[in-house]
Design an enzyme around this catalytic site. Structure first.
Site, PDB file in Angstrom:
ATOM      1  N   TYR A 218      -8.526  -8.453   6.907  1.00 41.30           N
ATOM      2  CA  TYR A 218      -9.463  -7.758   6.035  1.00 41.30           C
ATOM      3  C   TYR A 218     -10.682  -8.646   5.780  1.00 41.30           C
ATOM      4  CZ  TYR A 218      -5.523  -4.584   5.704  1.00 41.30           C
ATOM      5  OH  TYR A 218      -4.503  -3.729   6.019  1.00 41.30           O
TER       6      TYR A 218
ATOM      7  N   CYS B 114       0.832  -1.193   0.000  1.00 44.37           N
ATOM      8  CA  CYS B 114       0.000   0.000   0.000  1.00 44.37           C
ATOM      9  C   CYS B 114       0.873   1.252   0.000  1.00 44.37           C
ATOM     10  CB  CYS B 114      -0.935   0.006   1.195  1.00 44.37           C
ATOM     11  SG  CYS B 114      -2.241  -1.235   1.104  1.00 44.37           S
TER      12      CYS B 114
END
Length: 356
Positions: free
Chosen positions: A182, A25
């Site tokens: 997640y 990310c």
């Protein structure tokens, strides 16, 4: 046995060697759009001779983002900036890939350098966030909305729509993110999934959403391109997801068309005790590969050429997937090849640097 610089084939895609850039990310987008930062970040690793370059966790819907700055692929407008990146990566001889993700109960936070803490709509965050059950990730996080069965079906289709866009953008490798706490991982683990319907309780029920996403993916993703899944092999917490369950899951994913498992761990429990050290997750890749018959990728503090080569030569994994080492040195494969006495094709523009 294979070695680090031996080619590797999955379906119709040939990887020139076994070193892959992990999705990392960058928290550098506005409204999900790839920017020049992504072009340079991903492109430079392709110039550095990575076998595959996988773009960061890319949100399938706007509220699937970890932060407001995440990369996205929830509209067709996101395709063209990604196409520019993937085209350049492919021109350098690397396989362009993308990781597709939904942050689940870890959504709506700020960037790590701003604390990585939950944020409110007034701070550019959003509500509600969603999960299998109304259990906050940790103190200070939102209590998520528990997805209904129709809402789960909508998200399964959102993954499929994202894959169609990734294909249009020129990706040749998809990785589904089912790790690190997640959304897809949170369905797998009994610590975060306390449902009593067909998506909770038994192992078969807890893996159902991931299996539905994989099935939907294979319906729209071309047969000649590989499909990977990143999992957390263990929650590192008693009563949580285990490596034995991971093996059982992977056997099922193989039958649904998954080609490789990216073997990470943790992320679903805030205070889990994880024994971090060089190669600390490699044993998971080895066990899953051995017991499921599915190719695996090893991740986690792999930094040395000899270490990476040993992982491949000993059959612990089929590829090594590096993150931080690629942040330190985007040209690491070139130097690893030199250290191991292997030949790789340097960019013509960099040929003068081949000499020691």
């Amino acid at each position: 046995m294979a070695h680090l610089f031996e080619s590797f084939r999955l379906r119709g895609v040939e990887f020139p060697h076994r070193i892959v850039v992990s999705p990392m990310c960058q928290y550098s987008c506005v409204n999900g759009f790839a920017t020049d930062w992504h072009f340079v970040h991903l492109g430079s690793r392709a110039v550095g001779c990575a076998a595959a370059v996988i773009a960061e966790a890319t949100a399938i819907t706007a509220d699937a983002r970890i932060s407001p700055k995440d990369l996205g692929i929830w509209t067709d407008d996101h395709i063209e900036p990604l196409r520019r990146v993937f085209s350049f990566v492919a021109e350098q001889g690397s396989v362009p890939g993308i990781q597709l993700a939904h942050a689940g109960r870890k959504a709506s936070t700020n960037e790590p350098w701003n604390g990585g803490k939950p944020i409110t709509p007034a701070q550019d965050g959003w509500t509600p966030i969603v999960a299998p059950s109304p259990l906050a990730f940790a103190d200070g996080y939102q209590v998520p909305h528990a997805l209904s069965v129709p809402e789960i079906a909508i998200l399964v289709e959102a993954f499929a729509a994202a894959i169609r866009r990734a294909h249009a953008a020129g990706a040749k490798l998809i990785e589904l993110h089912a790790a690190h706490g997640y959304l897809l991982h949170s369905f797998l683990s009994p610590l975060s999934n306390q449902r009593t319907d067909q998506y909770g309780g038994s192992f078969t029920n807890r893996i159902r959403m991931l299996c539905e996403v994989v099935t939907a993916a294979r319906k729209v993703w071309p047969d000649e391109y590989p499909l990977w899944v990143r999992i957390s092999a263990t929650d590192w917490t008693e009563g949580g997801w285990t490596v034995e369950e991971s093996v059982e899951l992977v056997r099922i994913l193989k039958s649904l068309g998954v080609d490789l498992i990216d073997c990470s761990s943790g992320g679903n429990v805030f205070n889990a005790k994880i024994p971090v050290g060089p190669g600390y997750q490699v044993a998971f890749a080895e066990q899953i590969r051995r017991e499921s018959g599915v190719p695996t990728g090893a991740v986690g503090m792999i930094t040395d050429a000899a270490q990476a080569d040993q992982i491949i030569r000993s059959g612990q994994a089929d590829v090594v997937i590096l993150a931080r080492q690629f942040l330190r040195d985007p040209y690491w494969p070139l130097l690893a090849a030199r250290a191991l006495g292997k030949e790789v094709k340097w960019p013509l523009q960099y040929e003068r640097a081949r000499q020691k």
